[in-house]
Design a protein around this motif. Sequence first.
Motif, PDB file in Angstrom:
ATOM      1  N   LEU A 106      23.027  32.927 -54.162  1.00 34.98           N
ATOM      2  CA  LEU A 106      21.454  32.775 -54.719  1.00 34.98           C
ATOM      3  C   LEU A 106      21.144  34.364 -54.029  1.00 34.98           C
ATOM      4  O   LEU A 106      21.527  34.823 -53.158  1.00 34.98           O
ATOM      5  CB  LEU A 106      21.082  31.686 -53.733  1.00 34.98           C
ATOM      6  CG  LEU A 106      21.218  30.274 -54.206  1.00 34.98           C
ATOM      7  CD1 LEU A 106      20.406  29.363 -53.548  1.00 34.98           C
ATOM      8  CD2 LEU A 106      20.767  30.178 -55.608  1.00 34.98           C
ATOM      9  N   THR A 107      20.144  34.928 -54.957  1.00 35.09           N
ATOM     10  CA  THR A 107      19.506  36.181 -54.478  1.00 35.09           C
ATOM     11  C   THR A 107      18.156  35.934 -54.397  1.00 35.09           C
ATOM     12  O   THR A 107      17.682  34.665 -54.602  1.00 35.09           O
ATOM     13  CB  THR A 107      19.887  37.106 -55.940  1.00 35.09           C
ATOM     14  OG1 THR A 107      19.037  36.563 -56.991  1.00 35.09           O
ATOM     15  CG2 THR A 107      21.254  37.121 -56.262  1.00 35.09           C
ATOM     16  N   GLN A 108      17.409  36.740 -53.871  1.00 33.49           N
ATOM     17  CA  GLN A 108      15.835  36.685 -53.559  1.00 33.49           C
ATOM     18  C   GLN A 108      15.442  36.324 -54.760  1.00 33.49           C
ATOM     19  O   GLN A 108      14.364  35.553 -54.999  1.00 33.49           O
ATOM     20  CB  GLN A 108      15.408  38.025 -53.090  1.00 33.49           C
ATOM     21  CG  GLN A 108      14.032  37.974 -52.154  1.00 33.49           C
ATOM     22  CD  GLN A 108      14.379  36.958 -50.922  1.00 33.49           C
ATOM     23  OE1 GLN A 108      15.134  37.093 -50.374  1.00 33.49           O
ATOM     24  NE2 GLN A 108      13.134  36.117 -50.690  1.00 33.49           N
ATOM     25  N   THR A 109      15.713  36.866 -56.368  1.00 33.85           N
ATOM     26  CA  THR A 109      15.002  36.561 -57.358  1.00 33.85           C
ATOM     27  C   THR A 109      15.063  35.138 -57.653  1.00 33.85           C
ATOM     28  O   THR A 109      14.310  34.574 -58.103  1.00 33.85           O
ATOM     29  CB  THR A 109      15.736  37.469 -58.537  1.00 33.85           C
ATOM     30  OG1 THR A 109      15.524  38.964 -58.314  1.00 33.85           O
ATOM     31  CG2 THR A 109      15.130  37.223 -59.935  1.00 33.85           C
ATOM     32  N   SER A 137       5.388  33.616 -55.756  1.00 34.89           N
ATOM     33  CA  SER A 137       5.241  34.745 -56.425  1.00 34.89           C
ATOM     34  C   SER A 137       6.301  34.708 -57.621  1.00 34.89           C
ATOM     35  O   SER A 137       7.603  34.763 -57.333  1.00 34.89           O
ATOM     36  CB  SER A 137       5.481  36.109 -55.809  1.00 34.89           C
ATOM     37  OG  SER A 137       5.682  37.238 -56.640  1.00 34.89           O
ATOM     38  N   LEU A 138       6.211  34.531 -58.976  1.00 30.00           N
ATOM     39  CA  LEU A 138       7.135  34.401 -60.102  1.00 30.00           C
ATOM     40  C   LEU A 138       7.619  35.984 -60.461  1.00 30.00           C
ATOM     41  O   LEU A 138       6.842  36.809 -61.187  1.00 30.00           O
ATOM     42  CB  LEU A 138       6.603  33.563 -61.017  1.00 30.00           C
ATOM     43  CG  LEU A 138       7.539  33.383 -62.392  1.00 30.00           C
ATOM     44  CD1 LEU A 138       8.652  32.334 -61.935  1.00 30.00           C
ATOM     45  CD2 LEU A 138       6.724  32.587 -63.513  1.00 30.00           C
ATOM     46  N   PRO A 139       8.935  36.142 -60.098  1.00 32.48           N
ATOM     47  CA  PRO A 139       9.280  37.535 -60.423  1.00 32.48           C
ATOM     48  C   PRO A 139      10.070  37.720 -61.849  1.00 32.48           C
ATOM     49  O   PRO A 139      10.035  36.725 -62.503  1.00 32.48           O
ATOM     50  CB  PRO A 139      10.593  37.657 -59.415  1.00 32.48           C
ATOM     51  CG  PRO A 139      11.019  36.414 -59.245  1.00 32.48           C
ATOM     52  CD  PRO A 139       9.995  35.441 -59.477  1.00 32.48           C
ATOM     53  N   TYR A 140       9.870  38.935 -62.491  1.00 31.38           N
ATOM     54  CA  TYR A 140      10.729  39.031 -63.626  1.00 31.38           C
ATOM     55  C   TYR A 140      12.247  38.428 -63.646  1.00 31.38           C
ATOM     56  O   TYR A 140      12.918  38.678 -62.629  1.00 31.38           O
ATOM     57  CB  TYR A 140      10.859  40.388 -64.177  1.00 31.38           C
ATOM     58  CG  TYR A 140      11.728  40.620 -65.306  1.00 31.38           C
ATOM     59  CD1 TYR A 140      11.298  40.346 -66.567  1.00 31.38           C
ATOM     60  CD2 TYR A 140      13.087  41.416 -64.939  1.00 31.38           C
ATOM     61  CE1 TYR A 140      12.032  40.539 -67.430  1.00 31.38           C
ATOM     62  CE2 TYR A 140      13.759  41.461 -66.194  1.00 31.38           C
ATOM     63  CZ  TYR A 140      13.592  40.908 -67.509  1.00 31.38           C
ATOM     64  OH  TYR A 140      14.314  41.226 -68.648  1.00 31.38           O
TER      65      TYR A 140
END
Length: 284
Positions: A106-109, A137-140
């Motif tokens: 799992l990554t921060q994204t 916060s929905l990242p790209y």
Amino acid sequence: MSGVLSRRPRTIQIYLPSGDPSGIRQAELTTSIVRVFEVPRNQIAEFLAMPESSQVGLYFLIGGEDLSELYIGQSGSIGQRLGQHNKDANKEWDRALVVVSLTQNLTQTHVLYLESVSIEKAKRYERFKLINGNSGSLPYTPKPLQADCEDIHETAALLLTTLGYPIFEPLIADEKRSDAEKLFCTRAGTKGEGYYTNEGMVVLKGSEGRLHPGGKIRDDIVRARDRLIDSGVMGVDGERTVMLKDHLFKTPSAASCALLAAASNGWIDWKTRSGKTLSDIERS
């Protein structure tokens, strides 16, 4: 993400690290890399000693009356973040649910995406009172990574439900929302509508009950009804109460008592449109 768990046979393993069923529990599908920990607040130190506590992860804090409040968060070091929550005396929570990966991929994204989607779905299904101050916060997120997140979310949702926290389960499955399945409580002028499910009785938004009980007053029933009003589940309109949202009661009788503000046998007072009682249907 549809949010509705696919229904097919599964094998889920629940492990008790200390042997105590009320202590830390970890759940996983035997074919998945996703693992969910349930951690009582008084055993945070034991969880911090586990290697998984240093991973990137998603977490859910459960607390409040009847464990009805929910906070959703994520962290690059899940144990460190839970330790901070534990030291904050202003945060009232009793159990933490932690989602990590067995392969530590799992990554921060991943977890930012999962946090945002989890908050959105928790709001939609209203199983718990969400106390997050924002929607995450929905990242790209590239399409392949989104697909990974969908699989992770579905598996985590299944494991959470198995542990007793159906955060992402609709109160009533779409296939059950039919006139044939609907039940009515109309005793003493009430206008209750609902469905009987595996979990209990779901009373539908807009159902009307009595504000003032009739006959012999049962203080415990009135107090339980008043708690629903105080919590925003029920509202008051003149001499009537109105359900402001769909709400799950553990038993049919608890549901009809809330509408009537009086003693009730829900197996008799909930009926089909044709007049069959719930008892007739379920106990025949």
